[in-house]
Design a protein around this motif. Structure first.
Motif, PDB file in Angstrom:
ATOM      1  N   GLN A   1       2.653   0.030   0.052  1.00 14.08           N
ATOM      2  CA  GLN A   1       3.375  -0.695  -0.997  1.00 14.08           C
ATOM      3  C   GLN A   1       4.798  -0.177  -1.197  1.00 14.08           C
ATOM      4  N   LYS A   2       5.117   0.924  -0.537  1.00 21.72           N
ATOM      5  CA  LYS A   2       6.434   1.564  -0.647  1.00 21.72           C
ATOM      6  C   LYS A   2       6.727   1.978  -2.092  1.00 21.72           C
ATOM      7  N   THR A   3       5.750   2.601  -2.732  1.00 25.16           N
ATOM      8  CA  THR A   3       5.917   3.078  -4.102  1.00 25.16           C
ATOM      9  C   THR A   3       5.395   4.509  -4.209  1.00 25.16           C
ATOM     10  N   ALA A   4       5.760   5.158  -5.298  1.00 21.34           N
ATOM     11  CA  ALA A   4       5.249   6.492  -5.584  1.00 21.34           C
ATOM     12  C   ALA A   4       5.168   6.693  -7.086  1.00 21.34           C
ATOM     13  N   TRP A   5       4.102   7.359  -7.539  1.00 16.31           N
ATOM     14  CA  TRP A   5       4.022   7.865  -8.908  1.00 16.31           C
ATOM     15  C   TRP A   5       4.363   9.347  -8.852  1.00 16.31           C
TER      16      TRP A   5
END
Length: 536
Positions: free
Chosen positions: A142-146
């Motif tokens: 998803q090309k995201t990071a938390w």
């Protein structure tokens, strides 16, 4: 009877005040700790995370994240309590107990605040240190990071590279900077011209508000979500974590570092750089560091050097073509350039071996010293014949170790509206200036800071005006402060607030009035609420 001298009376007043303050502080601590025992039914779950000055580990915990020795001396006020929570659920009771005990809260994620506001103030306070809240979760698909607020920039870059060689994130260069304050002030790095600020790429967040509610983007609402992305999160609550959109980087990037002295036409190169750097292809980023050289060889042998450092998102062949088209005067040739991966470029600019990415996980600052910074924005090129008067500041011996860094704008920064997030410094700016004064001996502090203030004052004629703009992540208390106690006036706060936020300051005040009307979350440069009948 002999009348006491003025000095004796002053001493008596000082001792009386000190004793009164100490007694009051002790009372605050007792109330705070009693409250914690009541709020945490299993107090042992947090007792090992609570440090008071009587604890043997207190000093080491406090100093671990102090990177500026200006704020590591006996005369600097210390927190009455430091808490290093391990779970976000532990934060709401800390806020509640601080309110009940009339203590201010400071949150520290990395400790790089230019003025030490995350762990220094003149009123009784506690520090919530996020060192244990540093989890990073990457979703490469998803090309995201938390990213929790206690994580560092270096650890974020490392975890991204673990998952993908073609993903990155547009944040700062120093790997020990903490995510929490960095993102909340905007944050930029070598991907600035391609992707904007870190805050431009935040898509969700988790925050604890003044009432102890843990909120995400949906539950906090778009006004608060807007405010914490560049408006300074410490004004609005305790930010727990950020969700960010990762960005695409090529498998191969190219770097170069080229130094030129005055004798090698450095002045002419800098002057020309002003006219072209903001027009480069967005894949090309070239900053300039200017400093004095050869201080120990006498004034006659001194010179000024300009170091041009570049990250290009592509291979060396295309870079050389662009340089020949856009900036041939610099004379960059193939041997100056090195191809590598994006994560290796992070290591390269830190002077780390590019084969050792694990060094990015180290939270320890390798070189500690004394530091003071300031910032400016340049909107018209500085005339060539004016640089000589600027360089003379570097010929003063007190300037040894200090420099200025010129950071180019243009590209994506010209495309984003000033009001998209609180950070307003967008189109119209050619470049940003960081003034960085560094020294190694405490006795030189006043001399160096005086030099920096004179230099900054002189530069007023060449930079933005009405207001003279400044960058909140380069925190500078010289431009104005709030009072520590009582109501903060809008007029007083706007002196510094308009410089950081321009017209966005008024919207930040409205959000503050809505989310924290009694101004619990405050510091020397926090957003004030408007006075209303509800919060009188």
């Amino acid at each position: 009877m002999k009348t006491p001298s003025v000095s004796t009376l002053l001493f008596i007043l000082f001792v009386t005040f000190s004793c009164s303050w100490a007694a009051s502080a002790h009372h605050h601590v007792d109330d705070f700790l009693k409250c914690l025992k009541q709020e945490f039914h299993n107090y042992t779950s947090i007792s090992s995370l609570v440090y008071t000055p009587t604890n043997s580990s207190y000093s080491s915990v406090l100093r671990f994240s102090i990177h500026n020795l200006r704020f590591d001396s006996e005369s600097i006020p210390k927190p009455l309590v430091i808490i290093t929570p391990e779970h976000e659920s532990q934060i709401p009771p800390l806020i509640y107990c601080a309110k009940q005990s009339h203590l201010q809260i400071r949150t520290r994620s990395g400790g790089h605040d230019f003025e030490g506001l995350s762990y220094v103030t003149q009123v009784p306070f506690v520090v919530i240190d996020f060192i244990n809240l540093s989890e990073i979760t990457i979703d490469a698909q998803q090309k995201t990071a938390w990213v929790q607020s206690g994580a560092t920039i270096g650890s974020l870059y490392y975890r991204i590279a673990e998952k993908s060689p073609t993903l990155g994130f547009p944040a700062g260069a120093c790997p020990t900077i903490g995510i929490g304050g960095h993102f909340s002030g905007g944050a930029y790095g070598a991907l600035l011209r391609k992707y904007g600020l870190a805050a431009d790429n935040v898509i969700d967040a988790r925050i604890v508000d003044v009432n102890g509610r843990i909120l995400d983007r949906k539950s906090m609402g778009e006004d608060l979500f807007w405010a914490i992305r560049g408006g300074g999160g410490a004004s609005f609550g305790v930010i727990l974590a950020w969700k960010v959109q990762l960005v695409d980087v090529p498998k191969t990037v190219t770097v170069f570092t080229v130094q030129r002295t005055l004798e090698q036409n450095a002045t002419q190169l800098i002057h020309h750089w002003q006219h072209v750097a903001h027009k480069f292809d967005p894949d090309l980023f070239i900053l300039v560091r200017v400093a004095g050289e050869n201080y120990n060889q006498g004034r006659r042998n001194m010179t000024i050097s300009a170091t041009f450092s570049s990250l290009f998102l592509g291979g060396v062949d295309r870079l050389l073509t662009l340089m020949q088209e856009s900036f041939p005067e610099l004379g960059v040739v193939r041997k100056d350039c090195t191809e590598m991966s994006w994560i290796q470029s992070i290591l390269y600019f830190q002077g780390f071996p590019i084969e050792s990415p694990q060094l990015l996980l180290n939270r320890t600052q390798p070189f500690a010293g004394y530091f003071k910074g300031k910032s400016d924005y340049v909107q018209k090129p500085i005339p060539l014949n004016r640089f000589e008067s600027i360089w003379r500041f570097f010929y003063e011996p007190v300037a040894e170790g200090s420099d200025i860094v010129l950071i180019p704008y243009g590209g994506r920064m010209d495309e984003i509206s000033e009001s998209a997030i609180p950070f307003p410094h967008r189109a119209g700016n050619l470049y940003k200036i960081l003034y960085a004064a560094n020294w190694q001996e405490a006795q030189n502090t006043d001399r160096v800071i005086s030099w920096l203030r004179r230099f900054y004052s002189y530069m007023a004629r060449y930079v933005s005006k009405s207001p003279r703009e400044a960058f909140i992540n380069y925190r500078d208390l010289d431009i104005g402060v709030n009072n520590n106690k009582g109501r903060v006036s809008y007029a007083r706060a706007s002196v510094w607030g308009k410089k950081y936020f321009k017209n966005n300051f008024d919207r930040l005040v409205r959000v503050k009035t809505m989310i924290d009307p009694k101004n619990f979350f405050r510091n020397e440069q926090s957003i004030p609420p408007r006075r209303t009948k509800k919060n009188d």
